[in-house]
Enzyme design. Structure first.
Site, PDB file in Angstrom:
ATOM      1  CE1 TYR A 309       0.590   1.141   4.300  1.00 45.56           C
ATOM      2  CE2 TYR A 309       0.537  -1.296   4.377  1.00 45.56           C
ATOM      3  CZ  TYR A 309       0.947  -0.250   5.210  1.00 45.56           C
ATOM      4  OH  TYR A 309       1.670  -0.211   6.164  1.00 45.56           O
ATOM      5  CB  SER A 322       6.998   0.875  15.351  1.00 41.89           C
ATOM      6  OG  SER A 322       5.800   0.538  16.148  1.00 41.89           O
ATOM      7  N   GLY A 323       5.166   3.232  14.154  1.00 44.13           N
ATOM      8  CA  GLY A 323       3.883   3.818  13.289  1.00 44.13           C
ATOM      9  C   GLY A 323       2.565   3.432  13.298  1.00 44.13           C
ATOM     10  CG  HIS A 327      -5.026   6.024  10.068  1.00 43.84           C
ATOM     11  ND1 HIS A 327      -5.607   5.857   8.995  1.00 43.84           N
ATOM     12  CD2 HIS A 327      -4.118   5.309  10.534  1.00 43.84           C
ATOM     13  CE1 HIS A 327      -5.481   4.579   8.682  1.00 43.84           C
ATOM     14  NE2 HIS A 327      -4.319   4.276   9.634  1.00 43.84           N
ATOM     15  CG  HIS A 343      -1.454  -3.504   6.597  1.00 44.12           C
ATOM     16  ND1 HIS A 343      -2.439  -2.948   5.584  1.00 44.12           N
ATOM     17  CD2 HIS A 343      -0.857  -4.589   5.930  1.00 44.12           C
ATOM     18  CE1 HIS A 343      -2.561  -3.640   4.394  1.00 44.12           C
ATOM     19  NE2 HIS A 343      -1.524  -4.802   4.544  1.00 44.12           N
ATOM     20  CB  CYS A 345      -3.434   2.096  12.116  1.00 42.13           C
ATOM     21  SG  CYS A 345      -1.669   2.535  11.683  1.00 42.13           S
TER      22      CYS A 345
END
Length: 420
Positions: A309, A322-323, A327, A343, A345
């Site tokens: 993606y 780490s992300g 959102h 993935h 989030c």
């Protein structure tokens, strides 16, 4: 039977005061029990060589007060420097000796108050002062407190970054005992050594809402080791806002946002799918980014693969370095509230993400339950501090039962955004 009152005779005693190895004896007496001057066993106490020639005392040696006359005893000794730091000490059971148990500060001005009494219990007192000299070691340990001054959520830990590593437990105890955190309303807490250069402080429970938290150090001029002394440290003052806690149930695909104990919004969400499960546990909001470009390659997904993606993401509230974010995910609205397809989030509609983005602040709590993912790391990937139970947290204090051998991440680098 009549009672004849006993006339009290004030008897002098001798005290020996040793400040960093220097001392003299002193005595005092007065045969008049009605004298306006009270009995003062310490009346003539002086520090040998400290005031006559202006010499400053060696901060590397202990302070000692000794009563050498059996007719009198020491009842209390208080030593405090100009910065308001008390010098801890111990008084013997017989009142014959008091000695300091913590190091003197260098480049400091001390005031010492010695209280005494004679064999009949008549009190006396003497106030003395002296200055300490420069520290012998050349190295100065600096401490930087975090976060920056401002208003945060109730989950925000206090951090203390050291300018050099400290491994020795006794040296850690000296440092930790000099780091003070005061909260109004009060919230008792403890420091935890994350590694050799970083400490975190948190209460047993979350901070009170609308609290004022002040952090300061008394380390300046304090001896840590033979070659290391404490340096000046800038204090920190922060406050907390409302108690905002967002709880995501990965099994029911729903987030409940609590404000000051009441649920103010229920949001349908999607969390990590199999192989990319969202971390369980408590996380703390690290920051907010209106726009983030997220790529699968940042988490090892090969470009062009079925899982690849490259997406523009809006209203991104970061909870791990780490992300992992909360959102807007307009592409998964059909699954939000019913399936986990991200993935890692927590995704929601753009309207809900915008509301969440505006509602939360740095330091607010985001908790995930019932996910099949592992528990949020305690350290190294954000603030997972609250995932340690209180007993284990206190074990990380050098002033408690020792530092646990809990595994820590090998790298603590701040990584780029990864998951969606």
């Amino acid at each position: 039977m009549s009672h004849v009152p006993r006339t009290r005779t004030v008897v002098g005693c001798t005290l020996l005061v040793i400040a960093l190895g220097a001392g003299v004896t002193a005595c005092g007496s007065d045969d008049n029990p009605l004298s306006a001057t009270p009995y003062d066993a310490a009346d003539l106490i002086s520090f040998k060589g400290l005031t006559a020639n202006g010499k400053k005392v060696d901060p590397d040696k202990p302070l000692e007060v000794t009563a050498e006359d059996d007719d009198g005893r020491i009842t209390d000794v208080t030593a405090i420097d100009a910065a308001g730091r008390y010098l801890a000490g111990e008084l013997s059971a017989d009142g014959g000796r008091w000695h300091s148990t913590t190091p003197l500060a260098a480049n400091a001005h001390y005031t010492v108050r010695v209280s005494t009494e004679d064999e009949d219990g008549a009190p006396g007192r003497r106030v003395l002062s002296f200055d300490t000299g420069k520290p012998h070691g050349k190295k100065r340990l600096k401490v930087t407190f975090g976060p920056k001054a401002g208003t945060y959520g109730v989950g925000q830990p206090i951090t203390a970054e050291l300018s050099m590593p400290v491994k020795d437990k006794a040296q850690r105890a000296v440092i930790e005992s000099a780091l003070r955190v005061d909260s109004m309303p009060a919230a008792s807490g403890a420091w935890h050594w994350v590694d050799d250069k970083e400490l975190h402080y948190r209460p047993q429970e979350y901070w009170p809402a609308h609290a004022t938290i002040q952090v300061r150090s008394n380390l300046d001029g304090i001896k840590i080791s033979d070659r290391l002394w404490g340096g000046k440290v800038k204090p920190l003052k922060i406050s907390t806002g409302d108690r905002v806690i967002a709880v995501t149930d990965a099994s029911s695909h729903s987030m409940a946002v609590h404000k000051n104990g009441e649920v103010i919004k229920q949001i349908p969400v999607t969390t990590g799918k199999p192989g990319f499960e969202t971390r369980n546990g408590v996380k703390v909001v690290l920051g907010k980014e209106y726009f983030v470009r997220m790529r699968g390659t940042s988490i090892g997904i090969a470009e062009g693969s079925a899982e690849s993606y490259d997406l523009p993401v809006y209203y991104a509230t970061r909870v791990t370095w780490s992300g992992e974010y909360v959102h807007a995910a307009p592409w998964s609205v059909g699954s939000q509230g019913s399936a986990n397809v991200s993935h890692g989030c927590t995704g929601m509609s753009t309207d809900n993400a915008a509301w969440f983005f505006k509602t939360v602040r740095e330091g607010d709590v985001v908790e995930v339950v019932n996910s099949l993912g592992h528990t949020m790391e305690s350290f190294g990937n954000g603030f997972g501090d609250w995932n340690l139970g209180w007993d284990k947290w206190r074990m990380g204090s050098a002033l408690a039962a020792g530092t646990p051998n809990a595994p820590l991440p090998e790298e603590r680098a701040r990584l780029r955004p990864q998951s969606v």
